[in-house]
Enzyme design. Structure first.
Site, PDB file in Angstrom:
ATOM      1  N   GLU A   3     -11.020   7.281  14.589  1.00 13.81           N
ATOM      2  CA  GLU A   3     -11.396   5.863  14.522  1.00 13.81           C
ATOM      3  C   GLU A   3     -10.257   5.037  13.952  1.00 13.81           C
ATOM      4  OE1 GLU A   3     -14.804   5.916  11.955  1.00 13.81           O
ATOM      5  OE2 GLU A   3     -15.801   7.426  13.188  1.00 13.81           O
ATOM      6  N   SER A  19     -13.833   7.237  -1.664  1.00 16.84           N
ATOM      7  CA  SER A  19     -12.655   6.753  -0.966  1.00 16.84           C
ATOM      8  C   SER A  19     -12.249   7.821   0.064  1.00 16.84           C
ATOM      9  CB  SER A  19     -11.595   6.531  -2.029  1.00 16.84           C
ATOM     10  OG  SER A  19     -10.409   6.174  -1.450  1.00 16.84           O
ATOM     11  N   LEU A  20     -11.090   7.690   0.643  1.00 15.99           N
ATOM     12  CA  LEU A  20     -10.618   8.672   1.625  1.00 15.99           C
ATOM     13  C   LEU A  20      -9.259   9.187   1.187  1.00 15.99           C
ATOM     14  CD1 LEU A  20     -11.025   7.152   5.210  1.00 15.99           C
ATOM     15  CD2 LEU A  20     -12.035   9.254   4.364  1.00 15.99           C
ATOM     16  N   ASP A  77      -8.677  -2.714   7.967  1.00 18.44           N
ATOM     17  CA  ASP A  77      -8.128  -3.113   6.671  1.00 18.44           C
ATOM     18  C   ASP A  77      -8.927  -4.287   6.109  1.00 18.44           C
ATOM     19  OD1 ASP A  77      -6.547  -2.997   4.515  1.00 18.44           O
ATOM     20  OD2 ASP A  77      -4.750  -3.821   5.465  1.00 18.44           O
ATOM     21  N   CYS A  98       5.740 -30.433  -8.184  1.00 15.19           N
ATOM     22  CA  CYS A  98       6.323 -31.741  -8.421  1.00 15.19           C
ATOM     23  C   CYS A  98       5.129 -32.647  -8.704  1.00 15.19           C
ATOM     24  CB  CYS A  98       7.075 -32.216  -7.172  1.00 15.19           C
ATOM     25  SG  CYS A  98       7.463 -33.972  -7.249  1.00 15.19           S
ATOM     26  N   LYS A 107      -2.146   7.064   7.664  1.00 12.10           N
ATOM     27  CA  LYS A 107      -1.789   5.639   7.560  1.00 12.10           C
ATOM     28  C   LYS A 107      -0.459   5.347   8.241  1.00 12.10           C
ATOM     29  CE  LYS A 107      -3.097   3.314   3.829  1.00 12.10           C
ATOM     30  NZ  LYS A 107      -3.339   2.972   2.400  1.00 12.10           N
ATOM     31  N   CYS A 160       6.550 -39.011  -4.800  1.00 12.11           N
ATOM     32  CA  CYS A 160       7.496 -38.132  -4.091  1.00 12.11           C
ATOM     33  C   CYS A 160       7.225 -38.259  -2.586  1.00 12.11           C
ATOM     34  CB  CYS A 160       7.289 -36.694  -4.557  1.00 12.11           C
ATOM     35  SG  CYS A 160       8.223 -35.491  -3.612  1.00 12.11           S
ATOM     36  N   ASP A 201       0.845  -1.199   0.000  1.00 12.22           N
ATOM     37  CA  ASP A 201       0.000   0.000   0.000  1.00 12.22           C
ATOM     38  C   ASP A 201       0.876   1.243   0.000  1.00 12.22           C
ATOM     39  OD1 ASP A 201      -1.996  -1.789   0.268  1.00 12.22           O
ATOM     40  OD2 ASP A 201      -2.869  -0.923   2.095  1.00 12.22           O
ATOM     41  N   PHE A 202       1.991   1.158   0.713  1.00 12.11           N
ATOM     42  CA  PHE A 202       2.874   2.310   0.845  1.00 12.11           C
ATOM     43  C   PHE A 202       3.414   2.714  -0.532  1.00 12.11           C
ATOM     44  CE2 PHE A 202       7.113   4.074   2.228  1.00 12.11           C
ATOM     45  CZ  PHE A 202       6.584   5.238   2.769  1.00 12.11           C
ATOM     46  N   TYR A 259     -19.192   2.216  10.152  1.00  4.72           N
ATOM     47  CA  TYR A 259     -18.638   3.499  10.593  1.00  4.72           C
ATOM     48  C   TYR A 259     -19.225   4.726   9.914  1.00  4.72           C
ATOM     49  CZ  TYR A 259     -15.695   1.960   6.665  1.00  4.72           C
ATOM     50  OH  TYR A 259     -15.255   1.465   5.473  1.00  4.72           O
ATOM     51  N   CYS A 277      12.546 -35.479  -4.551  1.00  2.00           N
ATOM     52  CA  CYS A 277      12.585 -36.755  -5.275  1.00  2.00           C
ATOM     53  C   CYS A 277      13.281 -36.662  -6.630  1.00  2.00           C
ATOM     54  CB  CYS A 277      11.168 -37.295  -5.459  1.00  2.00           C
ATOM     55  SG  CYS A 277      10.214 -36.340  -6.648  1.00  2.00           S
ATOM     56  N   LYS A 336      -8.664   2.611  11.270  1.00  2.00           N
ATOM     57  CA  LYS A 336      -8.914   2.345   9.853  1.00  2.00           C
ATOM     58  C   LYS A 336      -8.788   0.829   9.680  1.00  2.00           C
ATOM     59  CE  LYS A 336      -7.348   3.830   5.266  1.00  2.00           C
ATOM     60  NZ  LYS A 336      -7.932   2.705   4.656  1.00  2.00           N
ATOM     61  N   ARG A 395     -18.343  -1.659  -2.853  1.00  6.42           N
ATOM     62  CA  ARG A 395     -18.157  -0.310  -3.371  1.00  6.42           C
ATOM     63  C   ARG A 395     -18.254  -0.286  -4.899  1.00  6.42           C
ATOM     64  NH1 ARG A 395     -13.744   3.178  -1.027  1.00  6.42           N
ATOM     65  NH2 ARG A 395     -12.384   1.505  -1.686  1.00  6.42           N
ATOM     66  N   CYS A 421      12.514 -31.576  -8.473  1.00  4.29           N
ATOM     67  CA  CYS A 421      12.002 -31.573  -7.101  1.00  4.29           C
ATOM     68  C   CYS A 421      13.157 -31.798  -6.118  1.00  4.29           C
ATOM     69  CB  CYS A 421      10.949 -32.673  -6.945  1.00  4.29           C
ATOM     70  SG  CYS A 421      10.447 -32.910  -5.246  1.00  4.29           S
ATOM     71  N   ASP A 469       0.437   4.142  -2.570  1.00  4.90           N
ATOM     72  CA  ASP A 469       0.083   5.503  -2.150  1.00  4.90           C
ATOM     73  C   ASP A 469       1.151   6.500  -2.609  1.00  4.90           C
ATOM     74  OD1 ASP A 469      -2.267   4.651  -0.961  1.00  4.90           O
ATOM     75  OD2 ASP A 469      -1.356   4.366   1.013  1.00  4.90           O
TER      76      ASP A 469
HETATM   77  S1  IVH Z   1     -15.051   6.507   6.517  1.00  2.00           S
HETATM   78  C1  IVH Z   1     -16.655   8.861   2.510  1.00  2.00           C
HETATM   79  N1  IVH Z   1     -14.007   5.122   8.466  1.00  2.00           N
HETATM   80  O1  IVH Z   1     -10.780   2.892   4.202  1.00  2.00           O
HETATM   81  C2  IVH Z   1     -15.668   7.887   3.038  1.00  2.00           C
HETATM   82  N2  IVH Z   1     -13.498   4.457   6.246  1.00  2.00           N
HETATM   83  O2  IVH Z   1      -8.839   3.872   2.275  1.00  2.00           O
HETATM   84  C3  IVH Z   1     -16.088   7.311   4.330  1.00  2.00           C
HETATM   85  N3  IVH Z   1     -12.086   2.433   6.123  1.00  2.00           N
HETATM   86  O3  IVH Z   1     -13.067   3.716   1.688  1.00  2.00           O
HETATM   87  C4  IVH Z   1     -15.143   6.310   4.822  1.00  2.00           C
HETATM   88  N4  IVH Z   1     -11.906   2.113   8.291  1.00  2.00           N
HETATM   89  O4  IVH Z   1     -13.344   1.423   2.998  1.00  2.00           O
HETATM   90  C5  IVH Z   1     -14.095   5.268   7.122  1.00  2.00           C
HETATM   91  N5  IVH Z   1     -13.197   3.980  10.328  1.00  2.00           N
HETATM   92  C6  IVH Z   1     -13.299   4.107   8.995  1.00  2.00           C
HETATM   93  C7  IVH Z   1     -12.655   3.223   8.110  1.00  2.00           C
HETATM   94  C8  IVH Z   1     -12.774   3.429   6.724  1.00  2.00           C
HETATM   95  C9  IVH Z   1     -11.588   1.653   7.086  1.00  2.00           C
HETATM   96  C10 IVH Z   1     -11.895   2.168   4.678  1.00  2.00           C
HETATM   97  C11 IVH Z   1     -13.045   2.542   3.789  1.00  2.00           C
HETATM   98  C12 IVH Z   1     -12.484   3.648   2.926  1.00  2.00           C
HETATM   99  C13 IVH Z   1     -11.050   3.249   2.872  1.00  2.00           C
HETATM  100  C14 IVH Z   1     -10.150   4.346   2.380  1.00  2.00           C
END
Ligand code: IVH
Length: 672
Positions: A122, A92-93, A126, A431, A319, A436, A37-38, A232, A416, A124, A145, A413, A41
C-alpha cells in the site's frame, strides 16, 4: 571495551534520546518539525543499534520503545481535547530506507509462517493517524493516536470531513477502522496562501497542516480546510475476515474511503516492482506519500507474528529517500509581505530536482538560517518534500569556500528602512511601519480581495493607484473619481466606470467581511465572522477588553492581543470612522433579528450534544440577548449541558455554584 568507552556510549544514548524526544514534541505536538524525516529516522536507527549492542542501557522509556505522543493539551495555547483509552493500542510501524532490510523483514515473516502467503502493498500516506469506531454502523468516535494508549477525541472535527461516512448501513458488529487524515496539495497551498495573507505562519508541509487542522477548535474551520481520509486497517473482536485485503474490500463496499492503489503481491519480486513503480508514480499524485507499507495479508498469520512494544511484526514501511540536489547559494533576498513579515529567500545556482529547475528556495526565518549555519557561497542541499516550494535542508561543510560570507539578517526593512522587530513567538521579523509601500499595497490587495470587499481590481491597478499617490489609506479607495482614474495608463471611461461601480457596491458587504477586510493580524475569515456575530457592531469591539475577547470560544491570546492592539491605535479608529462615513457596514444586521431579551445580562457556556447543532444553540443564546463563552467562571450564569457534556465543565460549575441547565430547561427560559 573499557569503562571510559562505555560512559561515552551511555552519553551518546542519552543524547540521542533527548534529541529524539525534542523532535517528537516538535513533530507530533507543535506540528513544526525542525529536521527531515530522513534525519529523524537516522537518529532513531542509530539509537536502536546502540541499545541492541549495549542492552544494559535499554530503557522502557526510550523513544525506540515508546510511540511519539500527539496529545494536544501539551502544546502552548492549544485546547485540551477529551481523551479516551484506545481499545487496542495504536502502534507505529518499523521502517527502512533500503531493500536489503526489507528482505530481512520478509525472511523473518517467512520463518514465522511456515507456508506461502501474500503481502498487501500500500501507499504510505503522509498525514496524521486516526482511529474511527463504528458501532451498529454509525461513527461514534474518532481518536488521534495520542501516545498510543490514550488519544484525543476529535470526533466533532472528523465528522466534518466529507469522505468519512457517519453511517454505513446496518452492520451488526462493532469495529475500529484506522487510517490517515491528510491534506491534498491543492488545499494545502490555498491554506498557506491564506495564512500568509493574515500574517500567520504557514504550515511547513501538508502533514503538519493536516495534523494541526484536525486539532483546531472549530469544526467548521476543519471542514473548510479540505482534509481527506484514507483507511487502511480494520480491527475488532471476532471480525468475519480471513484476509486484510478482504476486510478492506468490505470497507470499500460500505463507502469507507479505502485506497485504490493497494496491490496483493505474491513474492518479494512483486513487492520490489510495486516499490519501483510507485517511487515514480507517486510524484503524479495530488497528495503526499512518503513510502510504501508492506503487510502480511493473512490475518491468522498476522496474529502469530504479533507485535513488538512499538510496532507490528507483520508489517513494515519502506520509505522513499527525499530527492535532494546540491547547489550553490548565490545570494539571499529579504522579501516583505503584506503583513510586514520579512522572509529570507535563497537565490541558487539553478539545479534540476524532481522534474523542475530550482532557482529559489525558502529559508523560513533568521533562526533557521542560524540553525543551518548557512553562508553565501556555500553548497547547500535542496529538497522538495511534500511541499511545492523547495527548502534548504543542509549545508555541505566539506565544500565551504574560504570566502563564504556569513549573511546578516537585515535590521531595517529592505523596502522602507524602518527598523525590523522580531516576534519571538513566531521567530519572524516584522516591519511595523504601516506606511511601508509593500505593506500598504498588500493591505489594499487584501481589502479588495474576493472574500473581503470583492472589488473588481488586481495588483496592477493597486500599483498604478499607489504610484500616482492616489491611495495611501483604505478610505482613499472611496475618494477616487473618474478624472483621477483616466490619468492612469490604459484606463478608459468604461473600465474606470466599472471600477467605481464595484467600489460603490462594496459598501453593502456585510460586517463580518468588512472586519476581515481591515487586515487585522491573525484575523481570518472565520474569526472575523465569529467576532461580528458575537459583538454585533464595531463600537462594542473597540470597547472590549482583552478578557472579553478571551471569553469567546476559539479566541486565544494571540488573537486577543492582536485585537486589543489594533483597536488601541487611534489611527485605526479614525480609518474605521472614515470608512463608516462612506457607508461601509460596521454592524451585523442580523442582530436586528433579536427574538427577546430573556437572556440579557446572562453568560451561558454550552457543552455536550443537543437535539440541534451546537452552533444553533449558540445562535439562540445571542438571539435572546445572552452572551456565549467558552469556559465556566464565576461570571457564568448557566452551564447549558447536553448529552456527554464535558466532565471538567460540570465539575467546575458545581464548584463555583453555577446553575447547570438541560436543553429543555433552556427552552423554557427563552420561551417563558
Ligand atoms: S498500517 C499497526 N498502512 O504511517 C500499524 N500505516 O510511520 C498499522 N501510515 O502509524 C499501520 N499509510 O499512521 C499503515 N497504508 C498504511 C499507511 C500507514 C500511512 C502511517 C500510520 C503509521 C505510520 C508509521
Amino acid at each position: 571495551m573499557d569503562f571510559k568507552d562505555k560512559k561515552e556510549v551511555q552519553k551518546r544514548i542519552e543524547f540521542l534520546r533527548q534529541e529524539l524526544e525534542k523532535h517528537n514534541y516538535r513533530y507530533y505536538v507543535l506540528n513544526d518539525p525542525q529536521i527531515s524525516d530522513f534525519e529523524y529516522d537516522g537518529m532513531m536507527s542509530d539509537l536502536a543499534s546502540l541499545e541492541k549492542m549495549y542492552p544494559e542501557f535499554a530503557s522502557p522509556d526510550s523513544p525506540t520503545v515508546k510511540v511519539g505522543s500527539d496529545i494536544a493539551g501539551k502544546a502552548p495555547g492549544t485546547r485540551e481535547f477529551r481523551q479516551y483509552r484506545h481499545r487496542y493500542p495504536m502502534l507505529s510501524l518499523g521502517n527502512t530506507y533500503n531493500i536489503e532490510e526489507l528482505q530481512d523483514f520478509d525472511r523473518r515473516a517467512r520463518e514465522g509462517a511456515g507456508s506461502s502467503f501474500n503481502y498487501s502493498c500500500e501507499l504510505k500516506f503522509d498525514g496524521t493517524a486516526i482511529c474511527l469506531t463504528y458501532s451498529k454502523g454509525r461513527l461514534v468516535r474518532a481518536l488521534t493516536r495520542g501516545d498510543g494508549t490514550v488519544g484525543d477525541d476529535v470526533t466533532d472535527n472528523v465528522r466534518t470531513i466529507s469522505s468519512i461516512p457517519v453511517h454505513i448501513g446496518d452492520v451488526p458488529w462493532d469495529f475500529e477502522i484506522r487510517g490517515e487524515i491528510y491534506m491534498p496539495f491543492a488545499s494545502f497551498n490555498a491554506l498557506n496562501e491564506e495564512r500568509l495573507d493574515i500574517g500567520d505562519q504557514p504550515f511547513a508541509n501538508p502533514r503538519n497542516a493536516a495534523a494541526g487542522s484536525l486539532k483546531t477548535l472549530d469544526p467548521k474551520e476543519v471542514h473548510r480546510r479540505g482534509l481527506e481520509c484514507v483507511l487502511y486497517h480494520i480491527i475488532g473482536d471476532d471480525l468475519p475476515f480471513k484476509y486484510h485485503s478482504e476486510a478492506l474490500e468490505w470497507a470499500a463496499g460500505h463507502n469507507l474511503p479505502v485506497s485504490k492503489y493497494s496491490r496483493l503481491c505474491h513474492d518479494m519480486d512483486e513487492v520490489r516492482a510495486y516499490i519501483s513503480e510507485w517511487d515514480t508514480r507517486r510524484k503524479t499524485l495530488p497528495f503526499a506519500t512518503d513510502g510504501i507499507v508492506i503487510k502480511v495479508d493473512d490475518l491468522a498469520l498476522q496474529t502469530r507474528l504479533g507485535y513488538t512494544a512499538k510496532s507490528p511484526r507483520w508489517a513494515t514501511a519502506y520509505k522513499f529517500k527525499p530527492e535532494q540536489a546540491l547547489t550553490r547559494l548565490l545570494s539571499i533576498d529579504y522579501q516583505v509581505g503584506r503583513t510586514g513579515a520579512v522572509t529570507p529567500v535563497a537565490n541558487l545556482d539553478p539545479v534540476p530536482l524532481s522534474g523542475t529547475t530550482v532557482k529559489r528556495a525558502s529559508l523560513h526565518n533568521a533562526d533557521q538560517m542560524e540553525l543551518l549555519d548557512i553562508r553565501i557561497g556555500d553548497y547547500v542541499y535542496v529538497e522538495k518534500g511534500g511541499e511545492i516550494i523547495p527548502k534548504i535542508t543542509g549545508v555541505e561543510l566539506s565544500k565551504r569556500p574560504a570566502e563564504a560570507e556569513v549573511p546578516h539578517f537585515p535590521t531595517i526593512c529592505p523596502d522602507c528602512g524602518a527598523p525590523l522587530v522580531k516576534d519571538e513567538s513566531e521567530a519572524r521579523h516584522y516591519c511595523l511601519n504601516e506606511a511601508c509601500p509593500t505593506r500598504v499595497k498588500g493591505a489594499f490587495l487584501h481589502f479588495i480581495s474576493r472574500k473581503a470587499m470583492n472589488i473588481n481590481a488586481g495588483e496592477a491597478t493597486i500599483d498604478q493607484l499607489y504610484d500616482k499617490g492616489y491611495i495611501r489609506e483604505l478610505p482613499d479607495l472611496y475618494r477616487l473619481n473618474m478624472e483621477q482614474l483616466l490619468t492612469l495608463d490604459g484606463w478608459k471611461e468604461k473600465s474606470a466606470g466599472n471600477f467605481l461601480e464595484s467600489v460603490s457596491a462594496s459598501v453593502k458587504v456585510p460586517f463580518g467581511r468588512v472586519l476581515f477586510a481591515l487586515g487585522i493580524r491573525h484575523i481570518g475569515e472565520t474569526t472575523a465572522k465569529t467576532l461580528a456575530a458575537r459583538f454585533g457592531n464595531i463600537e462594542a469591539m473597540e470597547k472590549a477588553s482583552r478578557e472579553e475577547f478571551l471569553e469567546i470560544e476559539d479566541i486565544g491570546e494571540v488573537i486577543a492581543d492582536s485585537l486589543v492592539e489594533y483597536f488601541g491605535n487611534e489611527g485605526h479608529r479614525r480609518i474605521i470612522q472614515e470608512l463608516r462615513d462612506f457607508g461601509l457596514q460596521f454592524a451585523d444586521n442580523s442582530a436586528a433579528s433579536r427574538l427577546s431579551d430573556r437572556l440579557s445580562g446572562c453568560t451561558v457556556v454550552v457543552s455536550g450534544n443537543f437535539t440541534r447543532p451546537r452552533d444553533e444553540m449558540k445562535a439562540l443564546i445571542a438571539a435572546h440577548g445572552g452572551k456565549n463563552t467558552g469556559s465556566v467562571s464565576g461570571k457564568t450564569t448557566y452551564l447549558l449541558a447536553g448529552e456527554k457534556a464535558g466532565p471538567e465543565k460540570l465539575a467546575k460549575a458545581e464548584k463555583l455554584g453555577v446553575k447547570v441547565i438541560t436543553e429543555e430547561e433552556f427552552y423554557s427560559i427563552i420561551n417563558s
